[in-house]
Design a protein around this motif. Structure first.
Motif, short mmCIF file in Angstrom:
data_model
loop_
_atom_site.label_atom_id
_atom_site.label_comp_id
_atom_site.label_asym_id
_atom_site.label_seq_id
_atom_site.Cartn_x
_atom_site.Cartn_y
_atom_site.Cartn_z
N GLY A 430 0.82 -1.20 0.00
CA GLY A 430 0.00 0.00 0.00
C GLY A 430 0.86 1.25 0.00
N ALA A 431 1.91 1.28 0.84
CA ALA A 431 2.80 2.43 0.86
C ALA A 431 3.58 2.56 -0.45
CB ALA A 431 3.76 2.31 2.04
N GLN A 432 3.91 1.45 -1.07
CA GLN A 432 4.70 1.48 -2.30
C GLN A 432 3.91 2.04 -3.48
OE1 GLN A 432 6.17 -2.39 -3.39
NE2 GLN A 432 6.98 -1.69 -5.37
N HIS A 433 2.63 1.71 -3.57
CA HIS A 433 1.86 2.06 -4.76
C HIS A 433 0.88 3.21 -4.55
CE1 HIS A 433 3.33 -1.41 -7.01
NE2 HIS A 433 3.09 -2.16 -5.95
N PRO A 437 1.33 8.87 -4.52
CA PRO A 437 0.38 9.50 -5.46
C PRO A 437 -0.77 10.21 -4.78
CG PRO A 437 0.96 7.29 -6.19
CD PRO A 437 1.51 7.43 -4.82
N LEU A 438 -1.17 9.78 -3.59
CA LEU A 438 -2.32 10.37 -2.90
C LEU A 438 -1.92 11.46 -1.92
CD1 LEU A 438 -4.50 7.20 -2.25
CD2 LEU A 438 -4.80 8.96 -4.00
N ARG A 443 -3.22 17.38 1.74
CA ARG A 443 -3.53 16.09 2.36
C ARG A 443 -2.25 15.28 2.50
NH1 ARG A 443 -7.66 12.57 -0.79
NH2 ARG A 443 -5.90 12.43 -2.25
N LYS A 444 -2.00 14.84 3.71
CA LYS A 444 -0.85 13.99 3.99
C LYS A 444 -1.34 12.56 4.19
CE LYS A 444 3.04 13.29 7.12
NZ LYS A 444 3.73 13.77 8.35
N HIS A 536 -3.57 11.78 -16.15
CA HIS A 536 -3.48 11.88 -14.69
C HIS A 536 -3.10 10.54 -14.10
CE1 HIS A 536 -4.55 12.81 -10.55
NE2 HIS A 536 -4.50 14.08 -10.91
N SER A 537 -2.25 10.57 -13.08
CA SER A 537 -1.75 9.33 -12.50
C SER A 537 -2.82 8.55 -11.76
CB SER A 537 -0.60 9.63 -11.54
OG SER A 537 -1.05 10.45 -10.48
N LEU A 538 -3.93 9.20 -11.38
CA LEU A 538 -4.97 8.51 -10.61
C LEU A 538 -6.17 8.15 -11.46
CD1 LEU A 538 -4.93 10.54 -7.30
CD2 LEU A 538 -3.73 8.45 -7.87
#
Length: 542
Positions: A430-433, A437-438, A443-444, A536-538
């Motif tokens: 989850g942290a890797q992908h 990007p989010l 927002r952190k 867009h990356s998302l």
């Protein structure tokens, strides 16, 4: 990928099979309290003797021996009291047997860990999967001595397991040990004695369908009147016909009160337990009954409106809502709790956090919550993590079983399905992908928030990573669709990407209409060198 373990498939957790509600016995007179004490003490003595007989039988117990013990208890109490005592004895023996098995597995894991580390050179470094050697000769020598202690305990535990011998203390082992440390517990001998006697009382009766109000031994009428069938030696204390004693106060169940009233009105089985809280000086009655397990929804039906992925941590729940295609929607939510203090406080904190989570899920219109199928039994051993005491305390403090049971029970009442997934690699992937990007200026995104997305996507059957790698032949979709999240019915799923009108340059907006040049530019450049693919990356679906 060869070193990764195989992931288990997600499944829908089963709903609760029983209900238990508690209320306080108020307005008790001195006579009422005296009767409750005498009945509890008398039946507690019988329960202690029956437990001793059951432990003595061990693995040789059978139905005939059960009937003999019940016949011996009936003249000193009643047939129904004897049945409740023997059933409670069997449940306690079975629980002790399961705990003995867990203790045996813990000792075996400890012995393996110590032997493995003793076989390595002193000071050798470990890996992520296995610890290294001990740091010094002094520690190696101390652990060698501890290995002999663990092996002795293991041999003793294996012998008890083979013989069917269990060690049970009515009233609790912790309270029994407190007797030798009264100053540290800030108790006097009289206070400890009061707690010890109250913990060993027996005032519980099993329900019986078809009988009046669902219980003949401890009967509670729909208007809250409590009456007890007195044992044979104490029938002289009765204040009602047929050897019964009616308490002065009335009770009312605030939680599930209507459901309880419907059961007792229909004469359906309800079990009761009366216990005394010596710290507060209060009496409580607990009603419990069985209910048919709610039929679980198919996984696809539960995920029809998306899912909320929940990552459990030591001090909060990290949650994020995902749509049907596995895309995160909105902002992450965090539901904090404090697991310090007494057990009642910790339990209330967990319930409060789960209540806020379920209210948010219902407001979002989501009918499924995905959680990890956690079990830290093998991770909390002292020998696996060595001197990492704080880490072991952190793992041991997580209420994995309590949170799973409470979430399943509370979610079943409001029609939300709980999906359990394999917890492997959720935080790492989850942290890797998803974490970077989010993350934005406003927002952190934490590692736990990214793990909640991984949990939700695993419940939906999607891979954790955001997209598949582009084809090697060319950068179009000739070798297959790039975004694995697109549903089969999506328009243009297998076709090429739609063309954006206008030139794709850094100086001209993509939506600018193409116009013919009126003059030749002074500097001739390759147009392809300044083109840029804008995506867009998302963006996951097309």
């Amino acid at each position: 990928m060869g070193g990764l373990r195989k992931l288990a498939a997600p499944f829908v957790a089963r709903g609760p099979s029983g209900v238990a509600v508690r209320t306080r016995l108020k307005q008790l007179t001195v006579a009422d309290v005296e009767v409750l004490r005498r009945v509890g003490a008398h039946l507690g003595t019988l329960a202690s003797g029956d437990l001793k007989a059951r432990c003595r039988d061990g693995l040789g117990h059978d139905a005939e021996g059960w009937a003999v013990r019940k016949r011996e208890l009936t003249p000193q109490s009643s047939a129904r009291w004897a049945g409740s005592i023997t059933k409670a004895t069997h449940d306690q023996w079975a629980l002790a047997r399961r705990c003995q098995r867990a203790h045996l597995q813990s000792l075996e894991a400890g012995v393996r860990a110590v032997r493995q580390r003793l076989s390595l050179p002193v000071g050798s470094k470990g890996s992520k999967k296995a610890p290294g050697g001990y740091r010094s000769r002094r520690e190696w020598h101390a652990k060698a001595r501890r290995l002999h202690v663990l092996e002795t305990r293991l041999e003793r535990a294996r012998a008890d397991w083979a013989a069917g011998t269990v060690h049970v203390v009515r009233g609790g082992k912790h309270l029994a040990h407190t007797r030798h440390h009264l100053p540290a517990a800030r108790l006097t001998e009289a206070q400890w004695r009061e707690r010890w006697e109250a913990a060993r009382w027996f005032l519980q009766a099993d329900g019986e369908s078809g009988k009046r109000f669902g219980n003949e031994t401890i009967r509670v009428s729909p208007d809250g009147e409590v009456s007890i069938r007195l044992p044979a030696p104490l029938e002289g204390l009765a204040n009602a016909p047929h050897g019964r004693y009616v308490l002065t106060g009335r009770i009312r169940f605030a939680h599930r009160g209507q459901e309880w009233a419907d059961r007792v009105t229909a004469n359906r089985a309800v079990a009761y337990r009366i216990h005394h809280d010596t710290t507060r000086g209060r009496w409580y009655v607990t009603a419990s009954w069985q209910q048919p397990v709610t039929r679980t929804l198919p996984l696809a039906a539960a995920l029809a409106d998306g899912v909320i992925g929940v990552d459990m941590n030591a001090d909060h729940l990290a949650a994020w809502r995902l749509d049907t295609h596995g895309n995160p929607v909105g902002s992450p939510r965090r539901f904090s709790y404090d697991l310090t203090g007494p057990a009642e406080h910790r339990d209330a904190q967990v319930r409060h956090a789960l209540t806020r989570l379920l209210h948010w899920a219902r407001a979002c219109g989501v009918t499924a919550i995905a959680v990890e199928d956690l079990d830290f039994t093998a991770e909390t051993t002292r020998e696996k993590h060595g001197g990492r005491k704080r880490f072991r305390q952190l793992i041991s403090g997580m209420p994995t079983g309590r949170l799973r049971a409470r979430l399943t029970s509370m979610a079943d009442q409001i029609g939300i399905t709980v999906i359990a997934v394999d917890p492997a690699y959720t935080s790492k992937w989850g942290a890797q992908h998803w974490q970077k990007p989010l993350t934005s200026h406003t927002r952190k995104t934490t590692r736990h928030d990214a793990a909640s997305i991984a949990i939700g996507r695993r419940a939906q059957g999607y891979p954790v990573r955001r997209r598949t790698a582009p084809p090697r032949t060319h950068q179009s979709d000739g070798c297959g669709h790039r975004t694995v999240q697109a549903p089969p019915e999506a328009s243009g799923r297998e076709g090429p990407r739609p063309r954006v009108p206008g030139p794709r340059t850094r100086s001209v907006k993509p939506d600018t209409e193409r116009k013919r040049a009126t003059r030749t530019p002074k500097t001739v450049r390759d147009v392809r060198s300044v083109q840029e693919w804008v995506q867009h990356s998302l963006l996951h679906t097309e």
